[in-house]
Write an enzyme that holds these catalytic residues in place. Sequence first.
Site, mmCIF file in Angstrom:
data_model
loop_
_atom_site.group_PDB
_atom_site.id
_atom_site.type_symbol
_atom_site.label_atom_id
_atom_site.label_comp_id
_atom_site.label_asym_id
_atom_site.label_seq_id
_atom_site.Cartn_x
_atom_site.Cartn_y
_atom_site.Cartn_z
ATOM 1 N N HIS A 194 116.985 14.151 48.321
ATOM 2 C CA HIS A 194 117.008 15.488 48.457
ATOM 3 C C HIS A 194 116.256 16.084 49.714
ATOM 4 C CE1 HIS A 194 117.939 19.313 45.955
ATOM 5 N NE2 HIS A 194 117.809 19.476 47.378
ATOM 6 N N ARG B 258 124.508 19.891 45.384
ATOM 7 C CA ARG B 258 123.845 19.657 44.045
ATOM 8 C C ARG B 258 124.545 18.369 43.493
ATOM 9 N NH1 ARG B 258 120.276 22.147 45.868
ATOM 10 N NH2 ARG B 258 119.241 23.975 45.075
HETATM 11 P P1 NDP Z 1 126.161 30.517 50.410
HETATM 12 O O1 NDP Z 1 125.818 31.237 49.082
HETATM 13 O O2 NDP Z 1 125.676 31.009 51.677
HETATM 14 O O3 NDP Z 1 127.631 29.978 50.621
HETATM 15 C C1 NDP Z 1 128.048 29.507 49.546
HETATM 16 C C2 NDP Z 1 129.665 29.014 50.087
HETATM 17 O O4 NDP Z 1 130.326 28.486 48.928
HETATM 18 C C3 NDP Z 1 130.528 30.389 50.265
HETATM 19 O O5 NDP Z 1 131.218 30.329 51.426
HETATM 20 C C4 NDP Z 1 131.212 30.585 48.915
HETATM 21 O O6 NDP Z 1 132.452 31.382 49.107
HETATM 22 C C5 NDP Z 1 131.623 29.183 48.546
HETATM 23 N N1 NDP Z 1 132.068 29.132 47.155
HETATM 24 C C6 NDP Z 1 131.071 29.359 46.056
HETATM 25 N N2 NDP Z 1 131.735 29.346 44.835
HETATM 26 C C7 NDP Z 1 133.116 29.098 45.322
HETATM 27 C C8 NDP Z 1 134.128 28.375 44.487
HETATM 28 N N3 NDP Z 1 134.410 28.620 43.169
HETATM 29 N N4 NDP Z 1 135.354 27.866 45.371
HETATM 30 C C9 NDP Z 1 135.326 28.024 46.642
HETATM 31 N N5 NDP Z 1 134.141 28.254 47.489
HETATM 32 C C10 NDP Z 1 133.124 28.941 46.841
HETATM 33 O O7 NDP Z 1 125.258 29.165 50.359
HETATM 34 P P2 NDP Z 1 124.529 28.258 51.340
HETATM 35 O O8 NDP Z 1 125.254 27.667 52.350
HETATM 36 O O9 NDP Z 1 123.175 28.700 51.790
HETATM 37 O O10 NDP Z 1 124.048 27.039 50.531
HETATM 38 C C11 NDP Z 1 124.978 26.036 49.616
HETATM 39 C C12 NDP Z 1 124.012 24.978 48.692
HETATM 40 O O11 NDP Z 1 123.423 24.136 49.487
HETATM 41 C C13 NDP Z 1 123.042 25.749 48.001
HETATM 42 O O12 NDP Z 1 123.534 26.691 46.935
HETATM 43 C C14 NDP Z 1 122.161 24.657 47.617
HETATM 44 O O13 NDP Z 1 122.866 24.212 46.354
HETATM 45 C C15 NDP Z 1 122.465 23.626 48.678
HETATM 46 N N6 NDP Z 1 121.401 23.053 49.283
HETATM 47 C C16 NDP Z 1 120.940 22.032 49.434
HETATM 48 C C17 NDP Z 1 119.763 21.536 50.230
HETATM 49 C C18 NDP Z 1 119.524 20.221 50.489
HETATM 50 O O14 NDP Z 1 118.361 19.882 50.757
HETATM 51 N N7 NDP Z 1 120.100 19.142 49.907
HETATM 52 C C19 NDP Z 1 119.082 22.470 50.877
HETATM 53 C C20 NDP Z 1 119.507 23.914 50.805
HETATM 54 C C21 NDP Z 1 120.614 24.272 50.107
HETATM 55 P P3 NDP Z 1 132.473 32.805 49.683
HETATM 56 O O15 NDP Z 1 132.118 32.713 51.212
HETATM 57 O O16 NDP Z 1 133.943 33.142 49.719
HETATM 58 O O17 NDP Z 1 131.818 33.548 48.875
HETATM 59 C C1 OXD Z 2 117.562 24.487 48.366
HETATM 60 C C2 OXD Z 2 117.330 23.029 48.124
HETATM 61 O O1 OXD Z 2 118.385 25.021 47.594
HETATM 62 O O2 OXD Z 2 116.287 22.681 49.203
HETATM 63 O O3 OXD Z 2 117.123 25.271 49.354
HETATM 64 O O4 OXD Z 2 118.008 22.114 47.621
#
Ligand code: NDP
Ligand code: OXD
Length: 306
Positions: A269, A221
């Site tokens: 994006h 993001r």
């Molecule tokens: P998940 O919720 O599966 O994974 C999030 C990861 O971040 C976990 O490993 C979590 O740790 C870690 N995390 C969360 N908070 C913290 C913190 N404070 N400190 C350290 N680690 C932290 O998310 P996804 O992998 O599915 O997606 C990640 C992000 O990608 C989405 O939220 C979205 O914003 C973005 N995205 C962007 C897209 C694009 O087209 N650009 C498309 C899809 C998604 P833990 O495992 O310990 O819980």
């Molecule tokens: C998502 C994205 O969060 O597209 O899936 O950014």
Amino acid sequence: MNITICCTDTKTEPWVAGLRAALPGAHVSVWQPGDPQADFAVVWAPPQPFLDEQPGLKVLFNIGAGVDALLRLRLPPGAQVVRLDDAGMSVQMAEYVCHAVIRHFRELDAYEADMRGGRWGYRKPRLRSEFTVGVMGLGVLGERVARALAHFEFPVLGWSRSPKSVPGVRAFEGAGQFEDFLAASRVLVNLLPLTPETENLLNRATLSRLPAGAYLINVARGAHVVEEDLLALVDSGHLAGATLDVFRTEPLPAGHPFWNHPRIVATPHTSARTLRDESIAQIAGKIAALQRGEPLAGVVDRGRGY
Ligand code: NDP
Ligand code: OXD
């Protein structure tokens, strides 16, 4: 069973048709003000009046992985929020990030410029062992990306909130290990969810912890990054550049310095798009699982923010 669809900036008819085909017993429609209460909603950036009019929703299926925008709204108190759980996104993210890492590592941008300028010349090969890639977030997308990078034999680090074990990845966890993780990351990939804890996490202080000449890839993001701090560090030479797929304001405003910066690659994006058929199959499967009383994957912890 009633399913209502309320997705901004999305062509909704194919979602209606797809969900009707996948769940023949369900009544599926696109939300209109004044509609009766639905059981389930399929949403993307819904307006607040939709949520206010549907207090009885049991589940909100978000047609993306990130729920930051949804969680900023006032949600029906009893509704579970369920995010897309991969649904074809992780392979796209792995492609995008590996491409960005390899383009930077192999200096393909410089070779492209040379070819356009009519120059035939070699650069000294860089050492893979010096290109440690640190992946912030080892969730559904981050873990897939980290594994894909490890296949290319880059040294890979991962950082998450709780302890993780991913083959080929040296894992760091929590705030206490963040600085060591940054100091070791020659390329930093951001795949964190946007939460109050992670907003503005990539700022002058944290980005300065990266080794001189480091490179940032932000695919999570825009609000994770303080854009002026990133620009200042790229312009000062501390950072070699960045590949950015997400921005604080989208679309990226006209005249924004990222548009024409020679060391910043920007995309709109698009690194991992929602794939309609995969998403419909996943949502239909989850609704069927709920009907059978089975637990669901991808339920968001509202307190944690992801
Ligand atoms: P998940 O919720 O599966 O994974 C999030 C990861 O971040 C976990 O490993 C979590 O740790 C870690 N995390 C969360 N908070 C913290 C913190 N404070 N400190 C350290 N680690 C932290 O998310 P996804 O992998 O599915 O997606 C990640 C992000 O990608 C989405 O939220 C979205 O914003 C973005 N995205 C962007 C897209 C694009 O087209 N650009 C498309 C899809 C998604 P833990 O495992 O310990 O819980
Ligand atoms: C998502 C994205 O969060 O597209 O899936 O950014």
